[in-house]
Motif scaffolding. Structure first.
Motif, short mmCIF file in Angstrom:
data_model
loop_
_atom_site.label_atom_id
_atom_site.label_comp_id
_atom_site.label_asym_id
_atom_site.label_seq_id
_atom_site.Cartn_x
_atom_site.Cartn_y
_atom_site.Cartn_z
N ALA A 167 1.64 -3.42 -3.86
CA ALA A 167 0.64 -4.03 -2.97
C ALA A 167 1.34 -4.71 -1.78
O ALA A 167 0.87 -4.63 -0.64
N LEU A 168 2.46 -5.34 -2.08
CA LEU A 168 3.25 -5.98 -1.01
C LEU A 168 3.71 -4.93 0.00
O LEU A 168 3.57 -5.10 1.22
N ILE A 169 4.24 -3.83 -0.51
CA ILE A 169 4.75 -2.77 0.38
C ILE A 169 3.60 -2.21 1.23
O ILE A 169 3.76 -1.96 2.43
N GLN A 170 2.45 -2.05 0.63
CA GLN A 170 1.29 -1.55 1.39
C GLN A 170 0.94 -2.49 2.53
O GLN A 170 0.66 -2.05 3.64
N ASN A 171 0.92 -3.79 2.21
CA ASN A 171 0.65 -4.79 3.25
C ASN A 171 1.67 -4.69 4.38
O ASN A 171 1.32 -4.73 5.56
N LEU A 172 2.93 -4.54 4.02
CA LEU A 172 3.99 -4.48 5.03
C LEU A 172 3.85 -3.20 5.87
O LEU A 172 4.07 -3.21 7.08
N GLU A 173 3.46 -2.12 5.20
CA GLU A 173 3.28 -0.86 5.95
C GLU A 173 2.12 -0.99 6.93
O GLU A 173 2.19 -0.53 8.06
N THR A 174 1.04 -1.63 6.49
CA THR A 174 -0.11 -1.84 7.40
C THR A 174 0.33 -2.67 8.61
O THR A 174 -0.18 -2.48 9.71
N ALA A 175 1.28 -3.56 8.38
CA ALA A 175 1.78 -4.40 9.48
C ALA A 175 2.86 -3.67 10.29
O ALA A 175 3.55 -4.29 11.11
N SER A 176 3.03 -2.38 10.05
CA SER A 176 4.03 -1.53 10.75
C SER A 176 5.46 -1.99 10.54
O SER A 176 6.29 -1.86 11.45
N CYS A 177 5.75 -2.53 9.37
CA CYS A 177 7.14 -2.87 9.09
C CYS A 177 7.89 -1.61 8.65
O CYS A 177 7.30 -0.71 8.05
N GLN A 178 9.16 -1.59 8.95
CA GLN A 178 10.01 -0.49 8.47
C GLN A 178 10.77 -1.02 7.27
O GLN A 178 11.73 -1.78 7.42
N ASN A 179 10.32 -0.62 6.10
CA ASN A 179 10.86 -1.19 4.87
C ASN A 179 11.97 -0.34 4.29
O ASN A 179 11.86 0.88 4.24
N GLU A 180 13.00 -1.00 3.83
CA GLU A 180 14.01 -0.31 3.03
C GLU A 180 14.02 -1.00 1.66
O GLU A 180 14.20 -2.23 1.59
N ILE A 181 13.83 -0.22 0.61
CA ILE A 181 13.75 -0.81 -0.72
C ILE A 181 14.99 -0.43 -1.52
O ILE A 181 15.35 0.74 -1.59
N PHE A 182 15.61 -1.44 -2.12
CA PHE A 182 16.76 -1.18 -2.99
C PHE A 182 16.32 -1.47 -4.43
O PHE A 182 15.85 -2.57 -4.73
N ASN A 183 16.45 -0.48 -5.28
CA ASN A 183 16.05 -0.65 -6.68
C ASN A 183 17.20 -1.20 -7.50
O ASN A 183 18.29 -0.63 -7.52
N CYS A 184 16.93 -2.29 -8.20
CA CYS A 184 17.96 -2.94 -9.02
C CYS A 184 17.77 -2.57 -10.49
O CYS A 184 16.66 -2.25 -10.92
N THR A 185 18.86 -2.71 -11.21
CA THR A 185 18.83 -2.35 -12.63
C THR A 185 18.38 -3.52 -13.49
O THR A 185 17.74 -3.35 -14.51
N TYR A 186 18.77 -4.73 -13.06
CA TYR A 186 18.44 -5.90 -13.88
C TYR A 186 17.12 -6.49 -13.43
O TYR A 186 16.48 -6.00 -12.52
#
Ligand code: MLT
Length: 205
Positions: A167-186
């Motif tokens: 939901a956060l990422i969707q909000n950021l996309e609506t705000a035209s942010c360019q998101n880079e997501i790093f997936n963590c193991t812990y």
């Protein structure tokens, strides 16, 4: 009185704003700033909510429980504005370019940085949000003109659910942010590999 630390750095580099996690303080992320953005000027501001000795950037309605229904949205609005004003006052005091701030926030600090961005309360140049979450659904986020955001997330995080993070990422996309997501193991804790990834991201952008 505002509790903060200012560390001078190379004045040609963008200033870093550090925002700690629940229970942290203005010292907590100084080593992280040195890892991710060595040599940059650093401003680190402590949240002024003190919940039985635990520092935060906004109040919870009841003790414990980091869930959307427990976030005090009036406090969030008030404290976000306070933080934005403090950043400007301190930027002026230390001759920092307020248009170039890179916010680095962890958990509670990441959350308020993202909220301020989506609501247009402060225009950070970039945001590094370590283990952040959506505090509340924002129906009409401001358009940020392709603002770059680096986020870390762990699928087994006991605080940030997959649903909330999406939901956060969707909000950021609506705000035209360019998101880079790093997936963590812990889970919710900071890890070496996300700091390395954040540093690499910052070197590119
Ligand atoms: C935290 O641990 O602080 C959570 O991420 C949620 C909050 O902002 O309270």
């Amino acid at each position: 009185m505002t509790d903060y630390i200012f560390k001078a750095g190379n004045p040609l580099l963008a200033p870093i704003l550090l925002l700690h996690s629940t229970g942290g303080d203005e010292h907590q992320l100084l080593p992280i700033a040195e890892r991710i953005a060595p040599g940059h000027p650093v401003l680190s501001i402590r949240g002024r909510v003190n919940d039985n000795g635990i520092n935060r950037y906004f109040k919870l309605r009841h003790a414990g429980g980091f869930t959307q229904d427990n976030f005090d949205l009036d406090s969030l609005a008030l404290e976000s504005q306070w933080l934005a004003d403090e950043i400007l006052v301190l930027a002026e005091k230390y001759s920092l370019d307020a248009t170039r701030f890179i916010a680095i926030g962890y958990s509670n600090g990441a959350n308020i940085a993202l909220y301020m961005t989506l609501k247009g309360i402060f225009n950070f140049d970039k945001v590094i949000a370590l283990h952040g979450m959506q505090l509340t659904e924002i129906n009409h986020p401001v358009s940020t003109d392709n603002k770059r955001i680096f986020l870390t997330y762990a699928s087994n995080d006991p605080i940030v659910s997959e649903r909330n993070f999406n939901a956060l990422i969707q909000n950021l996309e609506t705000a035209s942010c360019q998101n880079e997501i790093f997936n963590c193991t812990y889970g919710h804790q900071l890890t070496e590999d996300e700091l390395v990834a954040a540093k690499k991201w910052l070197e590119i952008y």
